[in-house]
Motif scaffolding. Structure first.
Motif, PDB file in Angstrom:
ATOM      1  N   ALA A 120       5.491  -5.721  -2.487  1.00 36.15           N
ATOM      2  CA  ALA A 120       5.801  -5.757  -1.056  1.00 36.15           C
ATOM      3  C   ALA A 120       7.275  -5.494  -0.785  1.00 36.15           C
ATOM      4  CB  ALA A 120       5.402  -7.118  -0.477  1.00 36.15           C
ATOM      5  N   GLY A 121       8.139  -5.797  -1.772  1.00 41.65           N
ATOM      6  CA  GLY A 121       9.575  -5.613  -1.557  1.00 41.65           C
ATOM      7  C   GLY A 121      10.175  -6.712  -0.705  1.00 41.65           C
ATOM      8  N   ARG A 122       9.569  -7.917  -0.770  1.00 42.15           N
ATOM      9  CA  ARG A 122      10.108  -9.070  -0.031  1.00 42.15           C
ATOM     10  C   ARG A 122      10.002 -10.323  -0.894  1.00 42.15           C
ATOM     11  NH1 ARG A 122       7.725  -8.530   6.087  1.00 42.15           N
ATOM     12  NH2 ARG A 122       8.151  -6.307   6.247  1.00 42.15           N
ATOM     13  N   VAL A 142      11.391  -5.769  -6.530  1.00 41.85           N
ATOM     14  CA  VAL A 142      12.777  -5.911  -6.971  1.00 41.85           C
ATOM     15  C   VAL A 142      13.613  -6.104  -5.711  1.00 41.85           C
ATOM     16  CG1 VAL A 142      14.719  -4.885  -8.207  1.00 41.85           C
ATOM     17  CG2 VAL A 142      12.388  -4.353  -8.932  1.00 41.85           C
ATOM     18  N   ASN A 143      14.156  -7.287  -5.538  1.00 38.45           N
ATOM     19  CA  ASN A 143      14.928  -7.596  -4.335  1.00 38.45           C
ATOM     20  C   ASN A 143      16.273  -8.184  -4.735  1.00 38.45           C
ATOM     21  OD1 ASN A 143      12.509  -7.263  -2.484  1.00 38.45           O
ATOM     22  ND2 ASN A 143      11.787  -8.919  -3.803  1.00 38.45           N
ATOM     23  N   ARG A 144      17.314  -7.759  -4.006  1.00 42.61           N
ATOM     24  CA  ARG A 144      18.646  -8.325  -4.242  1.00 42.61           C
ATOM     25  C   ARG A 144      18.822  -9.507  -3.301  1.00 42.61           C
ATOM     26  NH1 ARG A 144      23.288  -3.646  -4.551  1.00 42.61           N
ATOM     27  NH2 ARG A 144      22.516  -2.657  -6.442  1.00 42.61           N
ATOM     28  N   ARG A 155       0.822  -1.215   0.000  1.00 44.99           N
ATOM     29  CA  ARG A 155       0.000   0.000   0.000  1.00 44.99           C
ATOM     30  C   ARG A 155       0.859   1.270   0.000  1.00 44.99           C
ATOM     31  NH1 ARG A 155      -2.215  -0.164   6.267  1.00 44.99           N
ATOM     32  NH2 ARG A 155      -0.267  -0.905   7.172  1.00 44.99           N
ATOM     33  N   SER A 156       2.009   1.223  -0.696  1.00 50.31           N
ATOM     34  CA  SER A 156       2.859   2.422  -0.700  1.00 50.31           C
ATOM     35  C   SER A 156       2.213   3.512  -1.555  1.00 50.31           C
ATOM     36  CB  SER A 156       4.246   2.096  -1.266  1.00 50.31           C
ATOM     37  OG  SER A 156       4.160   1.921  -2.658  1.00 50.31           O
ATOM     38  N   ASN A 157       2.723   4.737  -1.351  1.00 51.25           N
ATOM     39  CA  ASN A 157       2.194   5.874  -2.116  1.00 51.25           C
ATOM     40  C   ASN A 157       2.643   5.847  -3.572  1.00 51.25           C
ATOM     41  OD1 ASN A 157       0.864   6.897   0.079  1.00 51.25           O
ATOM     42  ND2 ASN A 157       2.573   8.222   0.697  1.00 51.25           N
ATOM     43  N   THR A 185       0.937  -5.410   5.763  1.00 53.09           N
ATOM     44  CA  THR A 185       1.477  -6.275   6.828  1.00 53.09           C
ATOM     45  C   THR A 185       0.469  -6.527   7.959  1.00 53.09           C
ATOM     46  OG1 THR A 185       2.495  -4.378   7.924  1.00 53.09           O
ATOM     47  CG2 THR A 185       3.898  -5.640   6.429  1.00 53.09           C
ATOM     48  N   ARG A 186      -0.581  -5.732   8.034  1.00 58.48           N
ATOM     49  CA  ARG A 186      -1.596  -5.981   9.087  1.00 58.48           C
ATOM     50  C   ARG A 186      -2.778  -6.790   8.560  1.00 58.48           C
ATOM     51  NH1 ARG A 186       0.126  -2.092  12.997  1.00 58.48           N
ATOM     52  NH2 ARG A 186       2.325  -2.035  12.476  1.00 58.48           N
ATOM     53  N   THR A 187      -2.717  -7.196   7.302  1.00 58.17           N
ATOM     54  CA  THR A 187      -3.783  -8.051   6.750  1.00 58.17           C
ATOM     55  C   THR A 187      -3.768  -9.376   7.513  1.00 58.17           C
ATOM     56  OG1 THR A 187      -3.593  -7.011   4.587  1.00 58.17           O
ATOM     57  CG2 THR A 187      -4.557  -9.221   4.637  1.00 58.17           C
TER      58      THR A 187
HETATM   59  P1  NAP Z   1       7.347  -0.013   0.282  1.00 58.10           P
HETATM   60  O1  NAP Z   1       7.138   1.433   0.358  1.00 58.10           O
HETATM   61  O2  NAP Z   1       8.388  -0.675   1.140  1.00 58.10           O
HETATM   62  O3  NAP Z   1       5.949  -0.731   0.571  1.00 58.10           O
HETATM   63  C1  NAP Z   1       5.826  -2.116   0.693  1.00 58.10           C
HETATM   64  C2  NAP Z   1       4.389  -2.441   1.016  1.00 58.10           C
HETATM   65  O4  NAP Z   1       4.257  -3.866   1.078  1.00 58.10           O
HETATM   66  C3  NAP Z   1       3.918  -1.905   2.367  1.00 58.10           C
HETATM   67  O5  NAP Z   1       2.598  -1.416   2.231  1.00 58.10           O
HETATM   68  C4  NAP Z   1       3.949  -3.127   3.281  1.00 58.10           C
HETATM   69  O6  NAP Z   1       2.944  -3.096   4.283  1.00 58.10           O
HETATM   70  C5  NAP Z   1       3.652  -4.245   2.310  1.00 58.10           C
HETATM   71  N1  NAP Z   1       4.226  -5.527   2.709  1.00 58.10           N
HETATM   72  C6  NAP Z   1       5.532  -5.805   2.949  1.00 58.10           C
HETATM   73  N2  NAP Z   1       5.666  -7.109   3.277  1.00 58.10           N
HETATM   74  C7  NAP Z   1       4.429  -7.643   3.269  1.00 58.10           C
HETATM   75  C8  NAP Z   1       3.917  -8.933   3.540  1.00 58.10           C
HETATM   76  N3  NAP Z   1       4.735  -9.947   3.888  1.00 58.10           N
HETATM   77  N4  NAP Z   1       2.598  -9.142   3.428  1.00 58.10           N
HETATM   78  C9  NAP Z   1       1.749  -8.130   3.068  1.00 58.10           C
HETATM   79  N5  NAP Z   1       2.187  -6.876   2.797  1.00 58.10           N
HETATM   80  C10 NAP Z   1       3.515  -6.645   2.886  1.00 58.10           C
HETATM   81  O7  NAP Z   1       7.693  -0.494  -1.186  1.00 58.10           O
HETATM   82  P2  NAP Z   1       7.353   0.159  -2.642  1.00 58.10           P
HETATM   83  O8  NAP Z   1       8.128   1.389  -2.807  1.00 58.10           O
HETATM   84  O9  NAP Z   1       5.897   0.119  -2.892  1.00 58.10           O
HETATM   85  O10 NAP Z   1       8.023  -0.961  -3.546  1.00 58.10           O
HETATM   86  C11 NAP Z   1       7.606  -2.300  -3.501  1.00 58.10           C
HETATM   87  C12 NAP Z   1       8.563  -3.146  -4.327  1.00 58.10           C
HETATM   88  O11 NAP Z   1       8.451  -2.725  -5.675  1.00 58.10           O
HETATM   89  C13 NAP Z   1      10.034  -2.980  -3.966  1.00 58.10           C
HETATM   90  O12 NAP Z   1      10.701  -4.205  -4.149  1.00 58.10           O
HETATM   91  C14 NAP Z   1      10.532  -1.962  -4.953  1.00 58.10           C
HETATM   92  O13 NAP Z   1      11.918  -2.093  -5.221  1.00 58.10           O
HETATM   93  C15 NAP Z   1       9.723  -2.348  -6.160  1.00 58.10           C
HETATM   94  N6  NAP Z   1       9.519  -1.246  -7.116  1.00 58.10           N
HETATM   95  C16 NAP Z   1       9.804  -1.512  -8.416  1.00 58.10           C
HETATM   96  C17 NAP Z   1       9.611  -0.524  -9.368  1.00 58.10           C
HETATM   97  C18 NAP Z   1       9.916  -0.838 -10.797  1.00 58.10           C
HETATM   98  O14 NAP Z   1      10.062   0.058 -11.593  1.00 58.10           O
HETATM   99  N7  NAP Z   1       9.954  -2.100 -11.166  1.00 58.10           N
HETATM  100  C19 NAP Z   1       9.167   0.729  -8.997  1.00 58.10           C
HETATM  101  C20 NAP Z   1       8.830   0.970  -7.672  1.00 58.10           C
HETATM  102  C21 NAP Z   1       9.036  -0.046  -6.735  1.00 58.10           C
HETATM  103  P3  NAP Z   1       2.882  -1.966   5.436  1.00 58.10           P
HETATM  104  O15 NAP Z   1       2.324  -0.741   4.776  1.00 58.10           O
HETATM  105  O16 NAP Z   1       1.949  -2.536   6.434  1.00 58.10           O
HETATM  106  O17 NAP Z   1       4.287  -1.802   5.916  1.00 58.10           O
END
Ligand code: NAP
Length: 297
Positions: free
Chosen positions: A213-215, A235-237, A166-168, A194-196
């Motif tokens: 989710a980034g995991r 995208v995860n390393r 749910r990121s912005n 994460t609170r689901t």
């Molecule tokens: P972020 O700001 O870290 O947000 C991650 C979201 O996932 C949060 O809402 C978090 O919940 C939720 N989450 C994490 N682990 C979870 C789990 N086990 N179960 C349920 N929900 C979970 O990340 P982001 O910026 O949105 O990016 C997400 C991923 O996309 C990253 O790997 C990033 O590198 C990738 N990305 C790729 C691109 C691209 O161009 N390909 C662009 C942007 C991002 P909470 O809110 O409760 O913490």
């Protein structure tokens, strides 16, 4: 079932050909789309992102005004440069590469960008317009996800979509875009985080799962129904001694197992990633058209 792989590199390449043709036609009318790029500091990842964006502009004929500022740049100097670009008719889009060095106020800089040049789609004016379904610059990664679904022939209308994250920048805008009463939307959307309480309860009934989710391994095959469409934004390393760099990139989805159950799936790398810069180019061309009074979709 073995999934059809959605080739993001190919979709992005096709879109860039279309954009290049569009830019050529605009040039015949004396319109040259322009992107103002601001990079502050020496962060190597930011430098390589910015270089990729500038090269992509050059390849399709967009003019780019590239500004490299030292990490010692003051807030006032940065604000003055944004203001100069706001007024410059050659610039249709302004890109401030994040993250900014410590001491600089990121929110203030992003707010200073003219919403009519906010090609990242992060300005609250554009976010608000997107939510109420008005024409707005759509944020690049979520917009790229929708293009991948659309261009793969996936039906979004009426689909049960579950977004994990749910990121912005990804989850929230994507949810808003998918619930619009518009073509390539009209979905029923659930946003998990994460609170689901029971993630599998939601993912198991989804027609489309979008993982942001980034995991690694957040979404595994046992969490999905047969024939699901899976878009992996993550995208995860992860460490990998067999690789020269010592790591490899993986998404949030257990790709190998899930591809045997899904009807469509995006790989990482080569899925959503290549779409993000393409959508930035798309927004810059759209902005140039709007500035010239040309009707846009
Ligand atoms: P972020 O700001 O870290 O947000 C991650 C979201 O996932 C949060 O809402 C978090 O919940 C939720 N989450 C994490 N682990 C979870 C789990 N086990 N179960 C349920 N929900 C979970 O990340 P982001 O910026 O949105 O990016 C997400 C991923 O996309 C990253 O790997 C990033 O590198 C990738 N990305 C790729 C691109 C691209 O161009 N390909 C662009 C942007 C991002 P909470 O809110 O409760 O913490």
């Amino acid at each position: 079932m073995t999934a059809q792989i959605i080739d993001g590199k190919q979709v992005a390449a096709d879109m860039r050909v279309e954009l290049k043709e569009e830019v050529a036609k605009l040039k015949e009318k004396g319109i040259v789309p322009g992107l103002g790029v601001i990079l502050v500091g020496e962060d190597p990842a930011s430098k390589s992102y910015v270089t990729a964006k500038e090269r992509a502009c050059e390849n399709i004929g967009i003019y780019s005004d590239n500004n490299r500022l030292s990490a010692e740049t003051s807030q006032e100097e940065l604000m003055a440069l944004v203001e100069k670009m706001n007024k410059d008719p050659k610039i249709n889009g302004i890109l401030v590469q994040l993250l900014l060095p410590k001491g600089l106020n990121e929110a203030e800089v992003l707010l200073a960008i003219d919403p009519a040049k906010d090609v990242d789609g992060f300005h609250p004016v554009n976010v608000g317009k997107m939510v109420v379904g008005e024409k707005a610059f759509l944020p690049c990664t979520p917009h790229g996800v929708i293009q991948l679904l659309k261009r793969s022939g996936v039906t979004i209308e009426g689909a049960e979509v579950v977004i994990v994250g749910r990121s912005n920048i990804v989850g929230k805008p994507l949810a808003n875009m998918l619930i619009q009463k518009k073509p390539n939307a009209n979905a029923t959307v659930t946003v998990c985080h994460t609170r689901t309480k029971d993630l599998t309860y939601h993912t198991k009934r989804a027609d489309i799962v979008i993982a942001a989710a980034g995991r690694p391994n957040t979404v595994t095959a046992d969490m999905l129904k047969e024939g699901v469409v899976v878009i992996d934004v993550g995208v995860n390393r992860i460490e990998d001694a067999t690789k020269k760099k010592g790591y490899r990139l993986v998404g949030d989805v257990d790709f190998e197992a899930v591809k045997e159950k899904a009807s469509f799936i995006t790989p990482v790398p080569g899925g959503v990633g290549p779409m993000t810069i393409t959508m930035l180019l798309y927004n810059t061309v759209e902005s140039a058209k709007r500035a010239a009074g040309i009707e846009v979709d």
